[in-house]
Design a protein around this motif. Structure first.
Motif, PDB file in Angstrom:
ATOM      1  N   PHE A  53      10.572  58.254 -30.002  1.00  0.00           N
ATOM      2  CA  PHE A  53      11.140  57.056 -30.034  1.00  0.00           C
ATOM      3  C   PHE A  53      11.120  56.699 -31.850  1.00  0.00           C
ATOM      4  O   PHE A  53      10.289  56.883 -32.563  1.00  0.00           O
ATOM      5  N   PRO A  54      12.072  55.792 -32.258  1.00  0.00           N
ATOM      6  CA  PRO A  54      12.039  55.576 -33.601  1.00  0.00           C
ATOM      7  C   PRO A  54      10.986  54.506 -34.241  1.00  0.00           C
ATOM      8  O   PRO A  54      10.540  53.951 -33.131  1.00  0.00           O
ATOM      9  N   TYR A 103      12.756  60.621 -34.727  1.00  0.00           N
ATOM     10  CA  TYR A 103      11.974  59.795 -33.669  1.00  0.00           C
ATOM     11  C   TYR A 103      10.379  60.259 -33.645  1.00  0.00           C
ATOM     12  O   TYR A 103       9.998  61.134 -32.587  1.00  0.00           O
TER      13      TYR A 103
END
Length: 355
Positions: A53-54, A103
């Protein structure tokens, strides 16, 4: 087969207090993770063991815990494509997995439910009127807004409805619901460290794109220690679990066929091996519970003895097994077969007076 959400919650609530190994089934969350078709394919190519995920989602990611589940949605295709159990706490890494971005916020995952390709996933539009995620907006015309800013927590009923929809996509009919039940039983037995056996005439059946006969720990032949008469019966039992060549449990799946056929094999096996007291399970959809109960309580069964019937013949709803297999996940390592089987099955035999 769609699950009734109220029945799922009614089933799971008591488990939350008795599931000592996991601190309660309902203690784990479902998280929605939105991927593109490219990032999903890259996730699969890497081994489907790391979700990323960012940085801007740090606050959400850092609340994820081992035992939570990620529900994967592929934007563009607008399809739900899989569910994975989170196997460890959040961490950061710069390992390059996705071409479109770093990410760096990561969690380890075990992809437990997956469609064969993103195009075969469940269209999100089929669930718009069923999921709390969309109902809260009141305007389904803007449902796409609710998918922004993931990962985000889903309600338990939403997670379970998506799980049911994915399994329905993989099964699709009563005939393949039978195959799904066999698949789940084989997976569950293998996860418990047992050898497993699938009926000789079902080895080539596919669940998704997986032949049942090629699943982990499936044995190709029955133990030679079984008497010939018993082996002739056993080879057609839907699923068997073994430990050190000894039968741990036998399962007959009855989705649409006459329940007496599967029960007849169980009765024959009990007659062949009267001293082994093998636990037997009739596995069937919840809608067939009363039919199972009536069948196993027929007078012809009484000759086996009511004590043996109650202790060694039980009913297992496919829907409950489906949910519980996902929620137990990797914690099966500390469980024994007897604990698991008791948890996902129920008594259906009525004790006879005077026996």
């Amino acid at each position: 087969m769609p699950l009734d959400i109220s029945e799922i919650v009614e089933y799971l609530l008591p488990k939350a207090y008795s599931a000592g190994m996991r601190g309660g089934t309902l203690g784990h969350k479902y998280w929605l993770a939105v991927y593109t078709e490219d990032t999903w394919n890259e996730f699969i190519a890497h081994g489907a063991d790391v979700a990323g995920f960012p940085v801007r989602r740090r606050k959400s990611v850092h609340t994820m815990k081992r035992g939570d589940h990620l529900v994967f949605y592929v934007m563009g295709l607008k399809r739900l494509v899989g569910i994975a159990e989170i196997t460890g706490g959040p961490y950061e890494s710069d390992e390059q997995i996705w071409a479109s971005g770093d990410y760096p916020l990561r969690v380890g995952v075990d992809l437990s439910v997956q469609v064969s390709s993103p195009e075969q996933g469940v269209p999100i539009t089929e669930l718009l009127g069923e999921l709390d995620l969309f109902e809260r907006r009141g305007d389904l015309g803007s449902w796409g807004v609710r998918l922004r800013g993931t990962p985000k927590v889903l309600s338990d009923p939403d997670g379970q409805a998506i799980l049911a929809a994915l399994h329905k996509a993989l099964s699709g009919s009563a005939s393949t619901l039978h195959t799904e039940a066999q698949y789940l039983l084989l997976k569950l037995g293998a996860d418990l460290g047992l050898d497993v056996y699938v009926a000789v005439n079902d080895r080539s059946r596919l669940y998704g794109d997986v032949p049942l006969g090629s699943m982990p720990r499936v044995v190709a032949a029955l133990p030679q220690s079984l008497p010939d008469k018993a082996a002739d019966v056993v080879k057609y039992v839907d699923v068997l679990w073994f430990k050190d060549d000894a039968v741990v449990a036998a399962f007959e799946v009855e989705c649409t066929t006459d329940i007496s056929r599967g029960w007849g094999r169980i009765a024959d096996l009990l007659a062949c091996l009267p001293n082994l007291r093998i636990p037997h399970f009739i596995v069937a959809p919840r809608e067939r519970r009363e039919k199972v109960r009536r069948e196993v309580n027929r007078p012809a069964l009484r000759r086996l003895g009511s004590e043996l019937q109650q202790e060694y013949v039980r009913y297992m709803p496919i829907e409950d097994m489906r949910i519980e297999t996902l929620h137990l996940g990797s914690d099966l390592r500390g469980a024994g077969p007897a604990w698991i089987l008791r948890r996902i099955s129920e008594d259906v035999v009525t004790r006879s007076r005077g026996i």
